[in-house]
Design an enzyme around this catalytic site. Sequence first.
Site, PDB file in Angstrom:
ATOM      1  CE1 TYR A  15       1.016  -0.144   4.311  1.00 56.59           C
ATOM      2  CE2 TYR A  15      -1.252  -0.685   4.826  1.00 56.59           C
ATOM      3  CZ  TYR A  15       0.050  -0.494   5.233  1.00 56.59           C
ATOM      4  OH  TYR A  15       0.371  -0.638   6.558  1.00 56.59           O
ATOM      5  CD  GLU A  16       0.122   5.650   2.090  1.00 57.95           C
ATOM      6  OE1 GLU A  16       0.328   6.451   1.158  1.00 57.95           O
ATOM      7  OE2 GLU A  16      -0.742   5.841   2.966  1.00 57.95           O
ATOM      8  N   GLY A  17       1.187   2.976  -2.611  1.00 55.87           N
ATOM      9  CA  GLY A  17       1.918   2.823  -3.855  1.00 55.87           C
ATOM     10  C   GLY A  17       2.818   1.613  -3.772  1.00 55.87           C
TER      11      GLY A  17
END
Length: 594
Positions: free
Chosen positions: A441-443
């Site tokens: 997550y968060e890219g």
Amino acid sequence: MAVYNAPLNDMRFILNDVFNANAFWQNNDNLAHVDMDTVDMILEEMAKLTKNVLLPINRSGDEEGATFQGDGVVTTPTGFKEAYKQYAESGWVGLSGNSEYGGQGFPKMVTMLTEEMVFTANQSFALYPNLTVGATLCLNAAASEEQKQTYLEKMYNGEWAGTMCLTEPHAGTDLGIIKTKAVPNDDGSYDISGTKIFITGGEHDLTENIIHLVLAKTPNAPEGSKGISLFVVPKFLVNEDGSLGERNTLAVGSIEHKMGIKASATCVMNFDSAKGWMVGAENTGLSSMFIMMNYERVTMGLQGLGGAELAYQNAALYANDRGQGRSDTQLQSPEKPADAIIHHADVRRMLLNAKTNTEASRCFAMYVAKNLDEEKFSTDPEAAKAASARVALLTPVAKAFLTDKALEATIDCQQVFGGHGYIREWGMEQIVRDTRIAQIYEGTNGIQALDLLGRKVARNNGKYVTHFLGEIRDFVNNMQANHGIKQATLDAADTIEALTKTVLSNIGERKNEINGCAVDYMHAFGYLCYSYMFALMVEAADGQEGEFYTNKAKLADYFVGRVLPRIDAHAQMVQAGSDPMMNFDLDYFDVPAN
């Protein structure tokens, strides 16, 4: 139950000896209110909270998980509500918040250490306040004065929580194709309609209100990411006097059943003409959201560091106790049937791999945090600009390399336990499962690598890299310590310089070059960053007495001999280019039908 004692001596070494934090703060008018005595108290108190309150509910939280009642109610595991109340009342949520709205105004150099401790003790719990902090960063930077007055203080004091609602079922990284709509009303509000997925803390029982920051598109908005706006959409509407009004027309549809972080409620959120208010100007939602992304991505690196630190401490304790076989050199415990496995070189290899990672990760996170603080608080525009460039270059490394190496470290530490590491009761498999998400997550880390090589290197023809390499070489060439890390770091810098030139020369002819080489380039670059961090630590420890400082040099020896050589393997893979993976016809990947 797992054990955890915050590595306060290592944290103080990074703050005081490596980065001379107190001088940095006192020489900056915007940070002069921060002093080391206060920071020491903060670290001591967080160490107690994480050990005595958050760690004891880590495994039980994993066993119980967050639960969805089916009527829009999400319940956190036993003990979480009480722990969050204590956490909030102690002022931890607003530690970095704007003091004009009730925050305490501490810089990232301080909060990164408290965040590390929370992530180490309980990764699921850490995500609830972390999302609130991210939302407040965005509001503080982009919201109107009225919005700041309405939301920030109660989010800082933990009465209200926050979320970031970006992803949709059909749109993960490609936010330009989101479908959530925002229809304007005559009173200045908007009706927000759409579905968001993977929303951390989208619904829970920890706070009386949840403030959602939602990306959506207004009617006739431009296509793609240029047409995204940002909206604040509270779970309960807020009256003019600050009290809570009626329930907004939004609800959780379900929560995800995940591999790890099971006590963190990851929600599907449905917005059905929910009342929202635009944050910032129309069509600037993505840029407003990215204001906080550098901070959040560094924080994800800290999640990885936390998992690796917890795994290391428990593996080292186990290795000192577990008897298996005899030492290769001489009997260590003749009164026992076997020597402790800590005497076996291969066990030390796994532990030192993890220890090398945690110390380099912490130092690198602090380096990036210092540049974030320089960018935000410096009164010198040129210094702020230079810091901003370093943050842009290094943020994807702080997120992706730290979490990739962290998972590797947790697996090494799990392996120390042998079969016991695979059994739930020992806690190691939970650490592996929980840490795994930090790469996603968060890219995702692949996207972070593309950001590094595509945007931060290729787009400006390697300018950021050239400046960073110059800084590294200047420091190493002026080191007083006599240690192999000096030449090793210079060699690593040469490797990255040559590798960058190779990629830049190939991308004109090979359209897949960046996508095909980005991850290996990022890893090679990450090892250079770690080498620079070890050079900083060796220099800071040089000439100081005591085993603590001697061991810094010894760990750097291990890094140079046993870890840094990996940079050459990644460099060779980058030099091989993208052709080996793109030469296959598409039908090679067809799955035969039964």
